[in-house]
Design a protein around this motif. Structure first.
Motif, mmCIF file in Angstrom:
data_model
loop_
_atom_site.group_PDB
_atom_site.id
_atom_site.type_symbol
_atom_site.label_atom_id
_atom_site.label_comp_id
_atom_site.label_asym_id
_atom_site.label_seq_id
_atom_site.Cartn_x
_atom_site.Cartn_y
_atom_site.Cartn_z
ATOM 1 N N LEU A 137 0.814 -1.220 0.000
ATOM 2 C CA LEU A 137 0.000 0.000 0.000
ATOM 3 C C LEU A 137 0.847 1.269 0.000
ATOM 4 O O LEU A 137 0.294 2.369 0.046
ATOM 5 N N HIS A 138 2.186 1.125 -0.040
ATOM 6 C CA HIS A 138 3.122 2.246 -0.041
ATOM 7 C C HIS A 138 2.839 3.206 1.127
ATOM 8 O O HIS A 138 2.504 4.376 0.923
ATOM 9 N N PRO A 139 2.978 2.717 2.363
ATOM 10 C CA PRO A 139 2.635 3.580 3.522
ATOM 11 C C PRO A 139 3.552 4.776 3.675
ATOM 12 O O PRO A 139 3.166 5.789 4.263
ATOM 13 N N TRP A 140 4.788 4.699 3.167
ATOM 14 C CA TRP A 140 5.717 5.826 3.298
ATOM 15 C C TRP A 140 5.272 7.059 2.511
ATOM 16 O O TRP A 140 5.768 8.147 2.759
ATOM 17 N N SER A 141 4.356 6.867 1.597
ATOM 18 C CA SER A 141 3.818 8.017 0.867
ATOM 19 C C SER A 141 2.634 8.651 1.584
ATOM 20 O O SER A 141 2.094 9.653 1.106
ATOM 21 N N HIS A 142 2.246 8.071 2.728
ATOM 22 C CA HIS A 142 1.134 8.613 3.517
ATOM 23 C C HIS A 142 1.567 8.761 4.971
ATOM 24 O O HIS A 142 0.967 8.189 5.881
ATOM 25 N N VAL A 143 2.665 9.499 5.169
ATOM 26 C CA VAL A 143 3.211 9.671 6.513
ATOM 27 C C VAL A 143 2.183 10.386 7.387
ATOM 28 O O VAL A 143 1.640 11.424 7.014
ATOM 29 N N GLY A 145 -0.645 9.013 8.259
ATOM 30 C CA GLY A 145 -1.945 8.405 8.054
ATOM 31 C C GLY A 145 -2.084 7.094 8.799
ATOM 32 O O GLY A 145 -1.146 6.593 9.424
ATOM 33 N N VAL A 147 -2.507 4.119 7.542
ATOM 34 C CA VAL A 147 -1.734 3.037 6.925
ATOM 35 C C VAL A 147 -0.283 3.094 7.376
ATOM 36 O O VAL A 147 0.334 2.065 7.685
ATOM 37 N N PHE A 148 0.274 4.304 7.402
ATOM 38 C CA PHE A 148 1.662 4.457 7.855
ATOM 39 C C PHE A 148 1.801 4.059 9.323
ATOM 40 O O PHE A 148 2.779 3.406 9.707
ATOM 41 N N THR A 149 0.837 4.444 10.149
ATOM 42 C CA THR A 149 0.880 4.086 11.568
ATOM 43 C C THR A 149 0.807 2.575 11.747
ATOM 44 O O THR A 149 1.547 1.996 12.556
ATOM 45 N N TRP A 151 1.686 0.291 9.524
ATOM 46 C CA TRP A 151 2.927 -0.279 8.992
ATOM 47 C C TRP A 151 4.072 -0.131 9.997
ATOM 48 O O TRP A 151 4.830 -1.077 10.230
#
Length: 223
Positions: A137-143, A145, A147-149, A151
């Motif tokens: 889901l490429h969480p690093w592009s949604h810092v 968010g 998804v990033f949390t 991940w």
């Protein structure tokens, strides 16, 4: 049903046995003094895994069933391994009071190998079923968010599980390799056995017989 026929006895019941290699003398009792620092680190790893399991359940990384199971395995396995720790002994007694059937399970040093296997498998399953799907889901592009949390939380959980599994495995191998009177590096006089980890008393040195010339009694010639 063969027993019902006259003159016919039932064949012996086959028993399936799983071959297990020699595990050495069972480890029992509290951890020896040289392993206390490692057990203290393992305790903090257990605390972090429990916190991560609760956070994953709240955020929704895991389903309700998986989240509850993760919390149960992290709590029970860690508490049983660390039952001799002052901060864990109360939790151990509370768990036994709720589920008395767990009294038959081993605790303390007996949980070193099961703890290693359970935490190692948990880390592997987290990598396969949680970390890899979240990476897609490429969480690093949604810092910042959700998804990033999720991940980041799963990654921390995996690292802590691996650290705890490696530490318990090292302690287990060291104690298995240096049982009995053999000494271990960093643990010069301690080994497991006899119901507890205790100090091997050193044997007093043997006194060698001294040789003195012309001190014996020989036979006289002509006597």
């Amino acid at each position: 049903w063969l027993k019902l026929l006259p003159g016919v006895s039932a064949p012996p019941r086959a028993v399936m046995v799983i071959p297990i290699g020699g595990m050495g003398t069972p480890l029992m009792g509290p951890p020896p003094p040289w392993a206390l620092k490692t057990f203290n680190t393992i305790k903090y790893c257990v605390f972090l895994v429990i916190v991560c399991a609760i956070a994953r359940l709240v955020i929704g990384v895991d389903s309700l069933l998986n989240g509850v199971l993760n919390l149960i395995y992290a709590t029970i396995t860690g508490v049983f391994l660390l039952k001799d720790d002052p901060q864990m002994s109360g939790c151990y007694v509370s768990i036994l009071s709720v589920c008395s059937c767990l009294e038959q399970c081993g605790a303390g040093l007996q949980c070193l190998l099961p703890f290693t296997i359970i935490y190692g498998m948990a880390a592997l399953f987290d990598i396969i079923f949680s970390f890899i799907p979240l990476c897609q889901l490429h969480p690093w592009s949604h810092v910042g968010g959700i998804v990033f949390t999720a991940w980041l939380l799963v990654m921390v959980n995996i690292i802590v599980e691996i650290i705890a599994a490696v530490l318990t495995w090292r302690v287990y191998k060291m104690m298995q390799a240096h049982q009995g009177p053999n000494v271990s590096p960093g643990a010069p006089d301690y080994y497991a056995g006899g119901g507890q980890a205790y100090r091997q008393p050193s044997a007093p040195p043997r006194e060698q017989p001294r040789f003195e010339a012309f001190a014996g009694q020989g036979q006289r010639l002509g006597s």
